[in-house]
Design a protein around this motif. Structure first.
Motif, PDB file in Angstrom:
ATOM      1  N   TYR A  25       0.801  -1.228   0.000  1.00  0.00           N
ATOM      2  CA  TYR A  25       0.000   0.000   0.000  1.00  0.00           C
ATOM      3  C   TYR A  25       0.832   1.276   0.000  1.00  0.00           C
ATOM      4  CZ  TYR A  25      -4.850   1.563   0.621  1.00  0.00           C
ATOM      5  OH  TYR A  25      -6.112   2.045   0.421  1.00  0.00           O
ATOM      6  N   LEU A  26       2.134   1.161   0.017  1.00  0.00           N
ATOM      7  CA  LEU A  26       2.979   2.328   0.226  1.00  0.00           C
ATOM      8  C   LEU A  26       2.886   3.337  -0.914  1.00  0.00           C
ATOM      9  CD1 LEU A  26       5.162   3.326   2.279  1.00  0.00           C
ATOM     10  CD2 LEU A  26       6.834   2.481   0.647  1.00  0.00           C
ATOM     11  N   ALA A  27       2.798   2.848  -2.156  1.00  0.00           N
ATOM     12  CA  ALA A  27       2.768   3.743  -3.308  1.00  0.00           C
ATOM     13  C   ALA A  27       1.409   3.771  -3.981  1.00  0.00           C
ATOM     14  CB  ALA A  27       3.830   3.304  -4.318  1.00  0.00           C
ATOM     15  N   HIS A  28       0.429   3.154  -3.338  1.00  0.00           N
ATOM     16  CA  HIS A  28      -0.879   3.007  -3.985  1.00  0.00           C
ATOM     17  C   HIS A  28      -2.038   3.580  -3.198  1.00  0.00           C
ATOM     18  CE1 HIS A  28      -4.609   1.360  -5.315  1.00  0.00           C
ATOM     19  NE2 HIS A  28      -4.631   0.376  -4.446  1.00  0.00           N
ATOM     20  N   GLY A  29      -1.965   3.662  -1.899  1.00  0.00           N
ATOM     21  CA  GLY A  29      -3.096   3.919  -1.026  1.00  0.00           C
ATOM     22  C   GLY A  29      -4.179   4.836  -1.553  1.00  0.00           C
ATOM     23  N   ARG A  30      -5.426   4.358  -1.512  1.00  0.00           N
ATOM     24  CA  ARG A  30      -6.566   5.132  -2.022  1.00  0.00           C
ATOM     25  C   ARG A  30      -7.538   5.556  -0.935  1.00  0.00           C
ATOM     26  NH1 ARG A  30     -10.271   3.350  -5.062  1.00  0.00           N
ATOM     27  NH2 ARG A  30     -10.137   1.121  -4.646  1.00  0.00           N
ATOM     28  N   THR A  31      -7.425   5.000   0.267  1.00  0.00           N
ATOM     29  CA  THR A  31      -8.390   5.289   1.326  1.00  0.00           C
ATOM     30  C   THR A  31      -8.036   6.593   2.036  1.00  0.00           C
ATOM     31  OG1 THR A  31      -7.103   3.876   2.811  1.00  0.00           O
ATOM     32  CG2 THR A  31      -8.983   2.880   1.694  1.00  0.00           C
ATOM     33  N   VAL A  32      -8.968   7.056   2.862  1.00  0.00           N
ATOM     34  CA  VAL A  32      -8.784   8.338   3.544  1.00  0.00           C
ATOM     35  C   VAL A  32      -7.517   8.331   4.393  1.00  0.00           C
ATOM     36  CG1 VAL A  32      -9.816   9.974   5.168  1.00  0.00           C
ATOM     37  CG2 VAL A  32     -11.277   8.721   3.569  1.00  0.00           C
ATOM     38  N   THR A  33      -7.227   7.220   5.030  1.00  0.00           N
ATOM     39  CA  THR A  33      -6.075   7.174   5.937  1.00  0.00           C
ATOM     40  C   THR A  33      -4.894   6.415   5.341  1.00  0.00           C
ATOM     41  OG1 THR A  33      -7.200   5.338   7.053  1.00  0.00           O
ATOM     42  CG2 THR A  33      -7.307   7.519   8.094  1.00  0.00           C
ATOM     43  N   SER A  34      -4.768   6.405   4.016  1.00  0.00           N
ATOM     44  CA  SER A  34      -3.583   5.795   3.412  1.00  0.00           C
ATOM     45  C   SER A  34      -2.313   6.546   3.802  1.00  0.00           C
ATOM     46  CB  SER A  34      -3.726   5.742   1.891  1.00  0.00           C
ATOM     47  OG  SER A  34      -3.918   7.036   1.355  1.00  0.00           O
ATOM     48  N   PHE A  35      -2.446   7.786   4.289  1.00  0.00           N
ATOM     49  CA  PHE A  35      -1.265   8.537   4.713  1.00  0.00           C
ATOM     50  C   PHE A  35      -0.607   7.950   5.951  1.00  0.00           C
ATOM     51  CE2 PHE A  35      -4.651  10.681   7.048  1.00  0.00           C
ATOM     52  CZ  PHE A  35      -4.082  11.008   8.281  1.00  0.00           C
ATOM     53  N   LEU A  36      -1.283   7.003   6.634  1.00  0.00           N
ATOM     54  CA  LEU A  36      -0.636   6.303   7.739  1.00  0.00           C
ATOM     55  C   LEU A  36       0.501   5.421   7.221  1.00  0.00           C
ATOM     56  CD1 LEU A  36      -3.733   5.215   9.866  1.00  0.00           C
ATOM     57  CD2 LEU A  36      -2.313   7.251  10.134  1.00  0.00           C
ATOM     58  N   TYR A  37       0.380   4.914   5.999  1.00  0.00           N
ATOM     59  CA  TYR A  37       1.449   4.130   5.377  1.00  0.00           C
ATOM     60  C   TYR A  37       2.531   5.032   4.794  1.00  0.00           C
ATOM     61  CZ  TYR A  37      -1.119  -0.317   5.556  1.00  0.00           C
ATOM     62  OH  TYR A  37      -1.757  -1.460   5.973  1.00  0.00           O
TER      63      TYR A  37
END
Length: 352
Positions: A25-37
């Motif tokens: 998920y590091l370079a892909h995250g789409r959810t609201v809290t993907s910034f946690l990764y």
């Protein structure tokens, strides 16, 4: 993996969306809290996104076996000393499938807001309980522990070039941990009492903090690479939290058959975590691979987490979403030694 009972362990929160695709998920995250990764994800926000309530729950496939076992023999465990030795042996034979193995269940409520100016805030709670049964030599024994992390996160990111974004998160952590509680056979009889005893044993809250940094680079419109250091700085109750240095890539396929009304894109992602090898694990244990099939309402994910299969599916309506994930993982330091599988269910309410 978090190891309770160690000096300290990370208060990191895994996203269900990520887990369904092998936690890549590091370079892909789409959810609201993907910034946690990767906090640099915040630089790509183009509007306001809000999660009013995000409530995932999880349970290990063996966790239900243990709880059912304790419930099935509740009355007999409460009167263990009065049972005949033959009956005791009969009951103990059913422990063999999960003898001396920790099993887990948890709940992870969360709320978050991200903005188009690169700012995001989130609050979440990691509430996890573990149980272990040991048939022993003469009498069965049990162990339980409970951990409760309440975490506040504020993140900010910006583009430093058209292709490169950098960002950081600041976390304030409040941790309560029960320590390992030893259970007698008679205590197996009531699972609610086991939880209550673990809850009553929670220590006073220990304060902590963490600092994450991350970067995201667009090699071309379809290919991103990223890197992050989770808990670059941080401690809980004066004990340093381990740094997780992670790198990843994601390829977005939007051509050919994907160009249709029912299919938006297919993302192929891969991460490698713990590059500082803080846990001393085999390289294979650090690998995460996944695919995300994005459709207007339905999403399907699959992949491999440490070599074990994962699957996820989600239904996103206008303000309500439901997700499911089935996740495999390795419990020991090398692949294939001891596997565990977890079910995750999630209800979310907000503007995704």
């Amino acid at each position: 993996a978090n190891v309770y009972g160690a000096t300290t362990f990370s208060a990191f929160r895994h996203e269900m969306h990520a887990l369904g695709m092998g936690d890549a998920y590091l370079a892909h995250g789409r959810t609201v809290t993907s910034f946690l990764y990767n906090p640099a994800m915040l630089a790509r926000n183009t509007g306001y996104r809000v999660t009013i309530l995000n409530l995932p729950i999880s349970f290990n496939t063996r966790f239900t076996d243990v709880i059912n076992y304790m419930d099935d023999y509740q009355e007999e465990f409460e009167n263990w000393d009065s049972l005949s030795s033959d009956r005791q042996r009969e009951i103990l034979t059913d422990i063999d499938d999960f003898d001396d193995q920790w099993v887990t269940g948890g709940a992870y409520p969360e709320a978050a807001v991200t903005t188009p100016i690169g700012l995001g805030v989130a609050v979440y709670n990691n509430l996890t309980m573990r149980v272990k049964l040991d048939r022993g030599i003469y009498d069965p024994r049990g162990y339980a522990d409970l951990n409760n992390d309440l975490v506040f996160v504020a993140g900010y990111a910006r583009r430093v070039t058209p292709k490169l974004a950098v960002g950081g998160n600041i976390k304030i952590i409040s941790r309560r941990y029960s320590g390992t509680i030893r259970l007698s056979a008679s205590q197996f009889g009531d699972t609610e009492k086991v939880f209550e005893e673990a809850e009553d044993s929670l220590e006073s809250a220990k304060a902590g903090f963490g600092l994450d940094v991350g970067a995201l680079y667009a090699i071309n419109p379809n290919l991103d690479i990223g890197a992050s250091m989770i808990d670059l700085l941080g401690s809980i109750d004066g004990a340093k939290t381990p740094i997780n240095f992670r790198v990843g890539a994601a390829y977005h396929y939007r051509e050919g058959f994907v160009k249709s009304s029912f299919l938006r894109e297919i993302i192929i992602a891969g991460d490698i975590d713990d590059l500082f090898n803080r846990d001393g694990d085999h390289l294979f244990n650090k690998m995460h691979l996944g695919v995300d099939v994005v459709m207007p309402i339905l999403g399907i994910r699959f992949g491999f987490n440490q070599g074990y299969p994962c699957f996820g599916a989600g239904l996103d309506l206008k303000f309500v979403g439901i997700d499911y994930a089935f996740v495999g993982r390795e419990l020991l330091g090398a692949p294939g030694r001891e596997s565990a599988y977890d079910h995750y269910l999630q209800l979310k309410i907000g503007v995704f």
